[in-house]
Each structure stands twice: as structure tokens, then as C-alpha cells.
Design a protein around this motif. Structure first.
Motif, PDB file in Angstrom:
ATOM      1  N   ILE A   1       0.840  -1.198   0.000  1.00  0.00           N
ATOM      2  CA  ILE A   1       0.000   0.000   0.000  1.00  0.00           C
ATOM      3  C   ILE A   1       0.879   1.254   0.000  1.00  0.00           C
ATOM      4  CG2 ILE A   1      -1.665   1.328   1.366  1.00  0.00           C
ATOM      5  CD1 ILE A   1      -2.798  -1.424   2.288  1.00  0.00           C
ATOM      6  N   GLY A   2       1.981   1.187   0.748  1.00  0.00           N
ATOM      7  CA  GLY A   2       2.926   2.301   0.757  1.00  0.00           C
ATOM      8  C   GLY A   2       3.544   2.548  -0.605  1.00  0.00           C
ATOM      9  N   ASP A   3       3.625   1.489  -1.421  1.00  0.00           N
ATOM     10  CA  ASP A   3       4.140   1.621  -2.784  1.00  0.00           C
ATOM     11  C   ASP A   3       3.034   1.937  -3.790  1.00  0.00           C
ATOM     12  OD1 ASP A   3       6.719   1.096  -1.962  1.00  0.00           O
ATOM     13  OD2 ASP A   3       6.575  -1.061  -2.321  1.00  0.00           O
ATOM     14  N   SER A   4       1.849   2.311  -3.288  1.00  0.00           N
ATOM     15  CA  SER A   4       0.713   2.761  -4.102  1.00  0.00           C
ATOM     16  C   SER A   4      -0.001   1.641  -4.854  1.00  0.00           C
ATOM     17  CB  SER A   4       1.148   3.858  -5.099  1.00  0.00           C
ATOM     18  OG  SER A   4       1.673   4.973  -4.396  1.00  0.00           O
ATOM     19  N   MET A   5       0.151   0.402  -4.426  1.00  0.00           N
ATOM     20  CA  MET A   5      -0.606  -0.673  -5.049  1.00  0.00           C
ATOM     21  C   MET A   5      -2.076  -0.543  -4.656  1.00  0.00           C
ATOM     22  SD  MET A   5      -0.138  -4.848  -4.734  1.00  0.00           S
ATOM     23  CE  MET A   5       1.343  -4.887  -5.760  1.00  0.00           C
ATOM     24  N   PRO A   6      -3.010  -0.733  -5.591  1.00  0.00           N
ATOM     25  CA  PRO A   6      -4.441  -0.695  -5.252  1.00  0.00           C
ATOM     26  C   PRO A   6      -4.773  -1.693  -4.136  1.00  0.00           C
ATOM     27  CG  PRO A   6      -4.150  -0.661  -7.622  1.00  0.00           C
ATOM     28  CD  PRO A   6      -2.792  -0.925  -7.033  1.00  0.00           C
ATOM     29  N   LEU A   7      -5.749  -1.355  -3.312  1.00  0.00           N
ATOM     30  CA  LEU A   7      -6.030  -2.141  -2.119  1.00  0.00           C
ATOM     31  C   LEU A   7      -6.402  -3.586  -2.436  1.00  0.00           C
ATOM     32  CD1 LEU A   7      -8.031   0.446   0.035  1.00  0.00           C
ATOM     33  CD2 LEU A   7      -5.579  -0.071   0.058  1.00  0.00           C
ATOM     34  N   ALA A   8      -7.229  -3.798  -3.433  1.00  0.00           N
ATOM     35  CA  ALA A   8      -7.633  -5.163  -3.764  1.00  0.00           C
ATOM     36  C   ALA A   8      -6.427  -5.994  -4.203  1.00  0.00           C
ATOM     37  CB  ALA A   8      -8.697  -5.152  -4.856  1.00  0.00           C
ATOM     38  N   GLU A   9      -5.530  -5.389  -4.966  1.00  0.00           N
ATOM     39  CA  GLU A   9      -4.328  -6.104  -5.397  1.00  0.00           C
ATOM     40  C   GLU A   9      -3.400  -6.376  -4.224  1.00  0.00           C
ATOM     41  OE1 GLU A   9      -2.345  -4.288  -8.715  1.00  0.00           O
ATOM     42  OE2 GLU A   9      -4.237  -3.759  -9.700  1.00  0.00           O
ATOM     43  N   ALA A  10      -3.281  -5.420  -3.320  1.00  0.00           N
ATOM     44  CA  ALA A  10      -2.437  -5.614  -2.140  1.00  0.00           C
ATOM     45  C   ALA A  10      -2.973  -6.747  -1.281  1.00  0.00           C
ATOM     46  CB  ALA A  10      -2.359  -4.322  -1.329  1.00  0.00           C
ATOM     47  N   ALA A  11      -4.297  -6.828  -1.162  1.00  0.00           N
ATOM     48  CA  ALA A  11      -4.905  -7.906  -0.375  1.00  0.00           C
ATOM     49  C   ALA A  11      -4.568  -9.261  -0.975  1.00  0.00           C
ATOM     50  CB  ALA A  11      -6.417  -7.699  -0.303  1.00  0.00           C
ATOM     51  N   ALA A  12      -4.729  -9.381  -2.276  1.00  0.00           N
ATOM     52  CA  ALA A  12      -4.447 -10.663  -2.937  1.00  0.00           C
ATOM     53  C   ALA A  12      -2.972 -11.018  -2.852  1.00  0.00           C
ATOM     54  CB  ALA A  12      -4.893 -10.594  -4.397  1.00  0.00           C
ATOM     55  N   ALA A  13      -2.096 -10.035  -3.075  1.00  0.00           N
ATOM     56  CA  ALA A  13      -0.658 -10.302  -3.088  1.00  0.00           C
ATOM     57  C   ALA A  13      -0.128 -10.674  -1.709  1.00  0.00           C
ATOM     58  CB  ALA A  13       0.083  -9.073  -3.615  1.00  0.00           C
ATOM     59  N   SER A  14      -0.784 -10.206  -0.657  1.00  0.00           N
ATOM     60  CA  SER A  14      -0.298 -10.489   0.694  1.00  0.00           C
ATOM     61  C   SER A  14      -0.961 -11.710   1.311  1.00  0.00           C
ATOM     62  CB  SER A  14      -0.499  -9.265   1.597  1.00  0.00           C
ATOM     63  OG  SER A  14      -1.833  -8.809   1.568  1.00  0.00           O
ATOM     64  N   GLY A  15      -1.884 -12.347   0.592  1.00  0.00           N
ATOM     65  CA  GLY A  15      -2.427 -13.626   1.058  1.00  0.00           C
ATOM     66  C   GLY A  15      -3.806 -13.572   1.657  1.00  0.00           C
ATOM     67  N   PHE A  16      -4.460 -12.407   1.667  1.00  0.00           N
ATOM     68  CA  PHE A  16      -5.817 -12.325   2.193  1.00  0.00           C
ATOM     69  C   PHE A  16      -6.810 -12.842   1.148  1.00  0.00           C
ATOM     70  CE2 PHE A  16      -3.639  -9.156   4.815  1.00  0.00           C
ATOM     71  CZ  PHE A  16      -4.072  -9.557   6.081  1.00  0.00           C
ATOM     72  N   ALA A  17      -7.912 -13.405   1.627  1.00  0.00           N
ATOM     73  CA  ALA A  17      -8.910 -13.963   0.711  1.00  0.00           C
ATOM     74  C   ALA A  17      -9.487 -12.877  -0.181  1.00  0.00           C
ATOM     75  CB  ALA A  17     -10.025 -14.643   1.508  1.00  0.00           C
ATOM     76  N   ASP A  18      -9.661 -11.685   0.374  1.00  0.00           N
ATOM     77  CA  ASP A  18     -10.167 -10.553  -0.410  1.00  0.00           C
ATOM     78  C   ASP A  18      -9.909  -9.274   0.381  1.00  0.00           C
ATOM     79  OD1 ASP A  18     -12.229 -10.396   1.546  1.00  0.00           O
ATOM     80  OD2 ASP A  18     -13.452 -11.783   0.376  1.00  0.00           O
ATOM     81  N   GLN A  19     -10.312  -8.156  -0.196  1.00  0.00           N
ATOM     82  CA  GLN A  19     -10.043  -6.864   0.434  1.00  0.00           C
ATOM     83  C   GLN A  19     -10.766  -6.724   1.767  1.00  0.00           C
ATOM     84  OE1 GLN A  19     -10.467  -3.493  -2.199  1.00  0.00           O
ATOM     85  NE2 GLN A  19     -10.707  -2.055  -0.502  1.00  0.00           N
ATOM     86  N   SER A  20     -11.954  -7.299   1.898  1.00  0.00           N
ATOM     87  CA  SER A  20     -12.697  -7.170   3.154  1.00  0.00           C
ATOM     88  C   SER A  20     -11.986  -7.887   4.293  1.00  0.00           C
ATOM     89  CB  SER A  20     -14.123  -7.697   2.992  1.00  0.00           C
ATOM     90  OG  SER A  20     -14.126  -9.098   2.776  1.00  0.00           O
ATOM     91  N   HIS A  21     -11.364  -9.028   4.007  1.00  0.00           N
ATOM     92  CA  HIS A  21     -10.590  -9.736   5.028  1.00  0.00           C
ATOM     93  C   HIS A  21      -9.393  -8.896   5.467  1.00  0.00           C
ATOM     94  CE1 HIS A  21     -12.935 -13.247   3.793  1.00  0.00           C
ATOM     95  NE2 HIS A  21     -12.538 -13.827   4.897  1.00  0.00           N
ATOM     96  N   MET A  22      -8.716  -8.267   4.509  1.00  0.00           N
ATOM     97  CA  MET A  22      -7.584  -7.403   4.849  1.00  0.00           C
ATOM     98  C   MET A  22      -8.051  -6.215   5.689  1.00  0.00           C
ATOM     99  SD  MET A  22      -4.859  -5.424   2.345  1.00  0.00           S
ATOM    100  CE  MET A  22      -6.075  -4.256   1.683  1.00  0.00           C
ATOM    101  N   THR A  23      -9.167  -5.628   5.309  1.00  0.00           N
ATOM    102  CA  THR A  23      -9.689  -4.486   6.048  1.00  0.00           C
ATOM    103  C   THR A  23     -10.020  -4.870   7.485  1.00  0.00           C
ATOM    104  OG1 THR A  23     -10.591  -3.452   4.058  1.00  0.00           O
ATOM    105  CG2 THR A  23     -11.578  -2.818   6.163  1.00  0.00           C
ATOM    106  N   ARG A  24     -10.653  -6.002   7.675  1.00  0.00           N
ATOM    107  CA  ARG A  24     -11.001  -6.440   9.026  1.00  0.00           C
ATOM    108  C   ARG A  24      -9.747  -6.641   9.872  1.00  0.00           C
ATOM    109  NH1 ARG A  24     -14.493  -9.789   7.682  1.00  0.00           N
ATOM    110  NH2 ARG A  24     -13.296 -11.716   7.592  1.00  0.00           N
ATOM    111  N   ALA A  25      -8.720  -7.241   9.289  1.00  0.00           N
ATOM    112  CA  ALA A  25      -7.469  -7.469  10.028  1.00  0.00           C
ATOM    113  C   ALA A  25      -6.800  -6.144  10.398  1.00  0.00           C
ATOM    114  CB  ALA A  25      -6.518  -8.327   9.195  1.00  0.00           C
TER     115      ALA A  25
END
Length: 266
Positions: free
Chosen positions: A225-249
Motif C-alpha cells: 500500500i505504501g508503494d501505491s498498489m491498489p487495495l484489492a491487489e495488495a490484499a491478494a498479493a499479501s495472502g488475504f482472501a479478499d479486500q474485506s478480510h484485509m480491512t477487518r485485520a
């Protein structure tokens, strides 16, 4: 955002981020990659720290070291309001070189809660200088060095080390946080039974293996995210099932959404 108001802002100094929070949120165990120093302005909280469970109230200084597992919950029904500054390790390293006149060394905050009116006044001066709109860089640097010199202590050399087995298991999660890993794999890597692994992992890292993996995924997501990657892509690249899972964490551990975090950085 959950149960409160958060403000995040960069400051006049490189590697120093300011956070103001007025919240009833209870934070799950998590870590930061930066030093944190703050002050409770109103209310009180109880938190796990690297030195046990501590309580902090109005006027108390609170600190955390990079990688130190901690959480936080309000005492009472009205939450708490604090001001916090997060300082990158390289910023602290540069300051300690100045303070020790080239001596360097590894330093840490020794106490998670400090009751010292003089130090609290110094922190308030630094926070005001760091967040001022006029960009008074000289005042900010002056207060920063004075505060760091007052607080940092040489890191103790006798630090409890993780066992070799737990180091191997943790490394498996560190190397690729996004990869699904079973408890059996971790136990095999550590040379322990599943139950032995669970007990030893919590004792030596402060996290269950699953919570440790989530923390590492958040660490990856924050960098992306600090490197300006879109949130949905950052979620997928970091191993979260989707953006909502990343947001909750994110919200459970830091009280802010990834979107708010991204907006504060850019």
C-alpha cells in the motif's frame, strides 16, 4: 473505522508519523515496524507489553519497540484519547549516532509506561513541533533529539532467544506469508507435535501461528500500500482472501482501514 476517530499525518521529520486517536476500540495483538512513543491525554487503557500487562492513564507516556507484541483495551466505558509518534528504526539509529557522538549501538524503550511529568511535557513539545503547520524544522529536530536522549536505553544483551525449532517454523511464515500453511507443516518444521508447537510458539513469539501469519500478511500489505498498489491487489498479493478480510485485520489491530492508511501516506 471502528468505535472512534483516528488521524494520521506525516511530520516535518523524515521517518516520523503522528497519530491521534480518540477511541473505545480494543486492539488485537499486533506489532509495528517502528518505535512508538505517545501520551494518554484522557481516559485509560490496559495493554499487553513486552514486559507484561500494564495500565496507563492521563499524563502517562506509553512506548513500544519495533516487533514488540502488544494489544490495548480501554479501562471504563468512555475510551481514551492519545497522541502517538511512530519513528522508523533508521531515524532512531541516526539520532543515537548524534547523541552518542558516533558510538551507535542498539537501543530500545525500557519501560512500556512512564509516569514522569517532565518527560510528558517534553513529549508534548515535540508533538506540537512535529505536527505544526509552519514547518519549524529546527524546533522539531531540537525537541526530537532531546526526547530520544531522555528515553532510549541500551538494549539488554540477555534477550530470550527462540528455540531453533520455533525459529524454523516462524521463518516458514516469514518467507512467504501469503502461502497457505498447515499446523502439521509447522510442527514438522519445528520437530514438535502440533500441541507442543502451539504452546511453544505462543510462549516464544506472543502469537498463535495463525495470528503470526496474519501479522506478517499485514506487514506485506502495508508495504505494498505504501508503494501505491491498489487495495484489492495488495490484499491478494499479501495472502488475504479478499479486500474485506484485509480491512477487518487492519481495523482489529490498528483501528484504521487500509484506505485511511493509504490516504495518510499519499
Amino acid at each position: 473505522m471502528s468505535k472512534g476517530r483516528f488521524e494520521i499525518a506525516n511530520t516535518a521529520l523524515f521517518g516520523v508519523t503522528a497519530v491521534m486517536a480518540d477511541t473505545r476500540h480494543s486492539f488485537l495483538r499486533h506489532t509495528h515496524d517502528a518505535f512508538g512513543i505517545g501520551i494518554i491525554r484522557r481516559g485509560a487503557q490496559k495493554s499487553l507489553s513486552g514486559r507484561g500487562v500494564v495500565e496507563a492513564g492521563p499524563g502517562d507516556i506509553i512506548t513500544v519497540n519495533p516487533g514488540e507484541v502488544h494489544d490495548g483495551a480501554p479501562i471504563g466505558d468512555h475510551g481514551r484519547f492519545w497522541q502517538m509518534l511512530y519513528l522508523l528504526p533508521e531515524t532512531i539509529a541516526a539520532a543515537t549516532l548524534e547523541i552518542t557522538e558516533g558510538g551507535g549501538g542498539m537501543f530500545e524503550f525500557e519501560h512500556p509506561v512512564i509516569r514522569d511529568a517532565r518527560l510528558a511535557g517534553r513529549f508534548r513539545q515535540f508533538f506540537a513541533a512535529a505536527t505544526a503547520d509552519d514547518g519549524a524544522h529546527l524546533a522539531c529536530e531540537t525537541e526530537f533529539l532531546a526526547l530520544v536522549a531522555s528515553m532510549l536505553q541500551p538494549r539488554a544483551t540477555a534477550v530470550a532467544a527462540k528455540s531453533a525449532g520455533i525459529r524454523r517454523a516462524a521463518r516458514l511464515l516469514d518467507d512467504d506469508p501469503a502461502r497457505p500453511v498447515t499446523l502439521g507443516e509447522l510442527a514438522q518444521e519445528a520437530g514438535l507435535s502440533k500441541f507442543q508447537l502451539l504452546r511453544a510458539f505462543v510462549r516464544q513469539t506472543g502469537f498463535t501461528p495463525h495470528a503470526y501469519q496474519i501479522q506478517r500478511r499485514i506487514d506485506v500489505a502495508r508495504r505494498l500500500i505504501g508503494d501505491s498498489m491498489p487495495l484489492a491487489e495488495a490484499a491478494a498479493a499479501s495472502g488475504f482472501a479478499d479486500q474485506s478480510h484485509m480491512t477487518r485485520a487492519f481495523v482489529q489491530r490498528y483501528g484504521v482501514t487500509p484506505g485511511a492508511y493509504a490516504a495518510a501516506l499519499h
